[in-house]
Design an enzyme around this catalytic site. Structure first.
Site, PDB file in Angstrom:
ATOM      1  N   SER A   1       0.358   3.161  -2.396  1.00  0.00           N
ATOM      2  CA  SER A   1       0.908   2.136  -1.508  1.00  0.00           C
ATOM      3  C   SER A   1       2.228   1.625  -2.084  1.00  0.00           C
ATOM      4  O   SER A   1       2.301   1.284  -3.257  1.00  0.00           O
ATOM      5  CB  SER A   1      -0.063   0.966  -1.353  1.00  0.00           C
TER       6      SER A   1
ATOM      7  N   VAL B   1       3.780   0.275  -9.629  1.00  0.00           N
ATOM      8  CA  VAL B   1       4.174   1.626 -10.046  1.00  0.00           C
ATOM      9  C   VAL B   1       4.756   2.390  -8.857  1.00  0.00           C
ATOM     10  O   VAL B   1       5.759   3.093  -8.993  1.00  0.00           O
ATOM     11  CB  VAL B   1       2.997   2.392 -10.684  1.00  0.00           C
ATOM     12  N   CYS B   2       4.172   2.229  -7.681  1.00  0.00           N
ATOM     13  CA  CYS B   2       4.676   2.916  -6.479  1.00  0.00           C
ATOM     14  C   CYS B   2       6.080   2.448  -6.137  1.00  0.00           C
ATOM     15  O   CYS B   2       6.950   3.242  -5.774  1.00  0.00           O
ATOM     16  CB  CYS B   2       3.746   2.681  -5.300  1.00  0.00           C
ATOM     17  N   ASP B   3       6.301   1.143  -6.258  1.00  0.00           N
ATOM     18  CA  ASP B   3       7.614   0.554  -6.040  1.00  0.00           C
ATOM     19  C   ASP B   3       8.616   1.175  -7.010  1.00  0.00           C
ATOM     20  O   ASP B   3       9.677   1.673  -6.594  1.00  0.00           O
ATOM     21  CB  ASP B   3       7.499  -0.967  -6.237  1.00  0.00           C
TER      22      ASP B   3
ATOM     23  N   THR C   1       9.300   4.967  -6.273  1.00  0.00           N
ATOM     24  CA  THR C   1      10.133   5.202  -5.093  1.00  0.00           C
ATOM     25  C   THR C   1      11.582   4.793  -5.358  1.00  0.00           C
ATOM     26  O   THR C   1      12.518   5.497  -4.973  1.00  0.00           O
ATOM     27  CB  THR C   1       9.543   4.471  -3.880  1.00  0.00           C
TER      28      THR C   1
END
Length: 172
Positions: free
Chosen positions: A59, A64-66, A69
């Site tokens: 998500s 970590v996803c932020d 990306t």
């Protein structure tokens, strides 16, 4: 029924079950149907002739996803027009667009697997217990052959950004 793989992934040490077959280097990249927005879908053929770096995240609204990306968005600026950098999650397309706008993401294309989890199963990253996608990286050449794969064993870890970018650079 899709294969279930256990013992290969965790979330903060808790075991997860991944649905779908493991994709390996040398495999023909599985096709997929992902949503660009609520109504429009894309497939692998929409990126024909390009090198594809597919960054898979659970998500966008997590740390970590932020970071993942944002990092690939920065790298995408230097990779040229023959490379498509795609971020895939099960976030709704509206949430992806809102997040990208707030984060200033303009080089990465966000695509959603919310509707069918088709990508998740095809690439072996669908987490059975929570219906999210396991963090992973795929680099696919212009002929749709998989050239690099990283399945993370622990969801909260970062991928090896440098290795993924090097794999792309070897193909352009």
């Amino acid at each position: 029924m899709a294969q279930e793989r256990t013992g290969v992934a965790t979330l903060k040490g808790n075991p997860l079950t991944l649905v779908g077959n493991e994709v390996k280097v040398g495999d023909k990249a599985p096709d997929f149907q992902l949503n660009k927005d609520l109504m429009n879908q894309v497939s692998l053929s929409d990126y024909a002739g390009k090198v594809k770096l597919i960054s898979v995240v659970p998500s966008l609204d997590t740390g970590v996803c932020d970071a993942q990306t944002r990092r690939f968005n920065e790298e995408a600026a230097n990779l040229g027009d023959n490379v498509a950098v795609l971020t895939v999650s099960v976030d709704l397309p509206m949430a992806q667009a809102r997040w990208c706008g707030a984060a200033g993401i303009d080089k990465v294309v966000t695509l959603s697997d919310y509707k069918t989890r088709n990508f998740g199963e095809a690439y072996g990253v669908l987490i059975k217990e929570v219906q999210l996608l396991m963090r992973s990286i795929f680099v696919i050449d212009a002929n749709d052959t998989v050239q690099y794969v990283e399945y993370l064993g622990e969801m909260t870890n970062h991928p090896n950004y440098e290795s993924a970018i090097e794999a792309v650079k070897k193909l352009v």
